[in-house]
Design an enzyme around this catalytic site. Structure first.
Site, PDB file in Angstrom:
ATOM      1  N   LYS A  72       2.802  -3.636   6.670  1.00 30.39           N
ATOM      2  CA  LYS A  72       3.162  -3.857   5.035  1.00 30.39           C
ATOM      3  C   LYS A  72       4.753  -3.522   4.844  1.00 30.39           C
ATOM      4  O   LYS A  72       5.474  -4.219   4.046  1.00 30.39           O
ATOM      5  CB  LYS A  72       2.233  -2.935   4.264  1.00 30.39           C
ATOM      6  CG  LYS A  72       0.698  -3.104   4.106  1.00 30.39           C
ATOM      7  CD  LYS A  72       0.862  -4.692   3.339  1.00 30.39           C
ATOM      8  CE  LYS A  72      -0.721  -4.974   3.186  1.00 30.39           C
ATOM      9  NZ  LYS A  72      -0.710  -6.154   2.523  1.00 30.39           N
ATOM     10  N   TYR A 101      -1.268  -0.509   9.824  1.00 32.48           N
ATOM     11  CA  TYR A 101      -1.382  -1.205   8.520  1.00 32.48           C
ATOM     12  C   TYR A 101      -0.115  -0.865   7.832  1.00 32.48           C
ATOM     13  O   TYR A 101       0.459  -2.123   7.132  1.00 32.48           O
ATOM     14  CB  TYR A 101      -2.670  -0.665   7.774  1.00 32.48           C
ATOM     15  CG  TYR A 101      -2.626  -1.449   6.414  1.00 32.48           C
ATOM     16  CD1 TYR A 101      -3.221  -2.700   6.441  1.00 32.48           C
ATOM     17  CD2 TYR A 101      -2.451  -0.661   5.310  1.00 32.48           C
ATOM     18  CE1 TYR A 101      -3.311  -3.282   5.317  1.00 32.48           C
ATOM     19  CE2 TYR A 101      -2.757  -1.291   4.095  1.00 32.48           C
ATOM     20  CZ  TYR A 101      -3.113  -2.580   4.065  1.00 32.48           C
ATOM     21  OH  TYR A 101      -3.317  -3.480   2.917  1.00 32.48           O
ATOM     22  N   SER A 116       0.781  -1.203   0.089  1.00 32.26           N
ATOM     23  CA  SER A 116       0.161  -0.056   0.048  1.00 32.26           C
ATOM     24  C   SER A 116       0.877   1.058   0.064  1.00 32.26           C
ATOM     25  O   SER A 116       1.998   1.180   0.630  1.00 32.26           O
ATOM     26  CB  SER A 116      -0.932  -0.043   1.221  1.00 32.26           C
ATOM     27  OG  SER A 116      -1.638   1.270   1.366  1.00 32.26           O
ATOM     28  N   SER A 117       0.271   2.297  -0.580  1.00 35.31           N
ATOM     29  CA  SER A 117       1.126   3.563  -0.494  1.00 35.31           C
ATOM     30  C   SER A 117       1.317   4.066   0.646  1.00 35.31           C
ATOM     31  O   SER A 117       2.193   5.209   0.947  1.00 35.31           O
ATOM     32  CB  SER A 117       0.437   4.345  -1.399  1.00 35.31           C
ATOM     33  OG  SER A 117      -0.839   5.073  -1.381  1.00 35.31           O
ATOM     34  N   CYS A 118       0.452   3.707   1.485  1.00 41.35           N
ATOM     35  CA  CYS A 118       0.678   4.361   3.065  1.00 41.35           C
ATOM     36  C   CYS A 118       1.787   3.945   3.793  1.00 41.35           C
ATOM     37  O   CYS A 118       2.066   4.377   4.722  1.00 41.35           O
ATOM     38  CB  CYS A 118      -0.607   3.858   3.807  1.00 41.35           C
ATOM     39  SG  CYS A 118      -0.617   2.234   4.504  1.00 41.35           S
ATOM     40  N   HIS A 141     -13.056   2.480   1.914  1.00 39.94           N
ATOM     41  CA  HIS A 141     -12.244   3.883   1.509  1.00 39.94           C
ATOM     42  C   HIS A 141     -13.059   4.723   0.869  1.00 39.94           C
ATOM     43  O   HIS A 141     -14.217   4.399   0.531  1.00 39.94           O
ATOM     44  CB  HIS A 141     -10.981   3.178   0.553  1.00 39.94           C
ATOM     45  CG  HIS A 141     -10.133   2.423   1.239  1.00 39.94           C
ATOM     46  ND1 HIS A 141      -9.927   0.932   1.207  1.00 39.94           N
ATOM     47  CD2 HIS A 141      -9.025   2.505   1.986  1.00 39.94           C
ATOM     48  CE1 HIS A 141      -9.180   0.507   2.058  1.00 39.94           C
ATOM     49  NE2 HIS A 141      -8.316   1.457   2.458  1.00 39.94           N
TER      50      HIS A 141
END
Length: 315
Positions: free
Chosen positions: A140, A136, A107-109, A179
């Protein structure tokens, strides 16, 4: 190539189901799937046994505990613990069984909250994370580093793909855990059918986000397998972003809602901007195909067709 045995972890999810459908359409006939009821990926012994029995050539790790800002903020422990367990068990079992290729979906987070834009892969771990989804993100990041460590120490071909914000058919439309795109689609639809009621949205609407249709994500995953791209980490996106306010107006137009939008500025905006630099995966030959308006129309159509079957998710 199409006879290779591929295990898709998370095949019922939005990404996993899109990968499964794409592989089937391309003629792959040796695909392995298990639901969470059949195989609990948090159980190390069960995962090890499964991997030994089936000996896949490729693993696509699309299974995860996911959710929006609210779900992450209210459930920090399961978002951290369950994702750590899932990815650790699957990646380690794949390594122990000498699986040839693995694609880990992130994920880009994972990137710092205030990273320079557009965000390059090398910005990982150069700053603090967005607090609302740090749990999260940390899980990741651990998965990325597991794959990187195996590549370095054992010469594996375990690639981590970091998508920007994904949306599309089979997305989660539960307002407590969804989301932004599915949440807006549902809010505008329900307000429309109730006489174009006012729609309340979180934040100022000023943050900018990049959105990728799930069909393009599936193509990126299959591309990475078929082309055997090497390297630890690749961003996957479209290279363009849009403000949340502009996104709201676009979805409102597509849904046909004619009421007022009110922005609740007491709620968090999250990261101010999150645009991925996708030049690295472009250099390998992959680019997106589905543009945002087309993708949202596709997703809204799927929502209308499946609205009676969608279930609420308890948090």
């Amino acid at each position: 190539m199409t006879e290779r045995k591929i295990y898709i972890a998370g095949h019922r999810g939005m990404v996993g189901s899109a990968v499964l459908q794409l592989l089937e359409n391309k003629g792959y006939s040796n695909l392995i799937t298990r639901s969470s009821d059949e195989l609990d990926l948090r159980n190390q012994q069960a995962v090890d046994k499964f991997m030994r029995e089936h000996q896949p050539d490729v693993v696509v790790l699309a299974a995860a505990r996911v959710g929006g800002i609210l779900a992450n903020d209210r459930n920090p422990y399961p978002f951290l613990y369950e994702n750590l367990m899932i990815e650790s068990n699957v990646i380690n079992a794949a390594h122990q069984c000498d699986v040839d290729q693995l694609v880990f979906l992130g994920s880009s987070c994972i990137y710092p909250k205030h990273a320079d834009q557009p965000i390059k892969e090398e910005y990982l771990l150069t700053g603090s994370l967005e607090p609302t989804n740090q749990w999260y993100a940390i899980a990741k990041i651990a998965g990325i580093k597991l794959c990187e460590a195996l590549n370095r120490q054992y010469n594996r071909n375990y690639v981590s793909l970091m998508p920007t914000n994904l949306y599309g058919p089979r997305d989660n439309f539960d307002l407590k855990t969804s989301h932004v795109v599915p949440a807006m689609i549902r809010k505008f639809y329900e307000a429309k059918v109730h006489g174009n009621e006012v729609v309340g949205l979180w934040g100022t609407g000023n943050p900018k986000r990049e959105f990728l249709h799930v069909s393009d994500m599936a193509k990126a995953i299959v591309f990475s397998i078929e082309e055997r791209i090497e390297g630890d980490l690749y961003n996957v996106g479209i290279g363009q972003d849009i403000s949340i306010r502009e996104l709201a107006y676009l979805i409102q137009k597509i849904v046909g809602h004619r009421g007022e939008i009110i922005w609740d500025t007491t709620k968090p905006d999250g990261t101010p901007r999150k645009l991925l630099d996708v030049s690295k995966i472009h250099s390998k030959g992959w680019e997106h195909e589905c543009e945002l308006e087309e993708g949202i129309r596709n997703t809204y159509g799927w929502y209308l067709e499946n609205i009676d079957d969608l279930k609420e998710v308890k948090i």
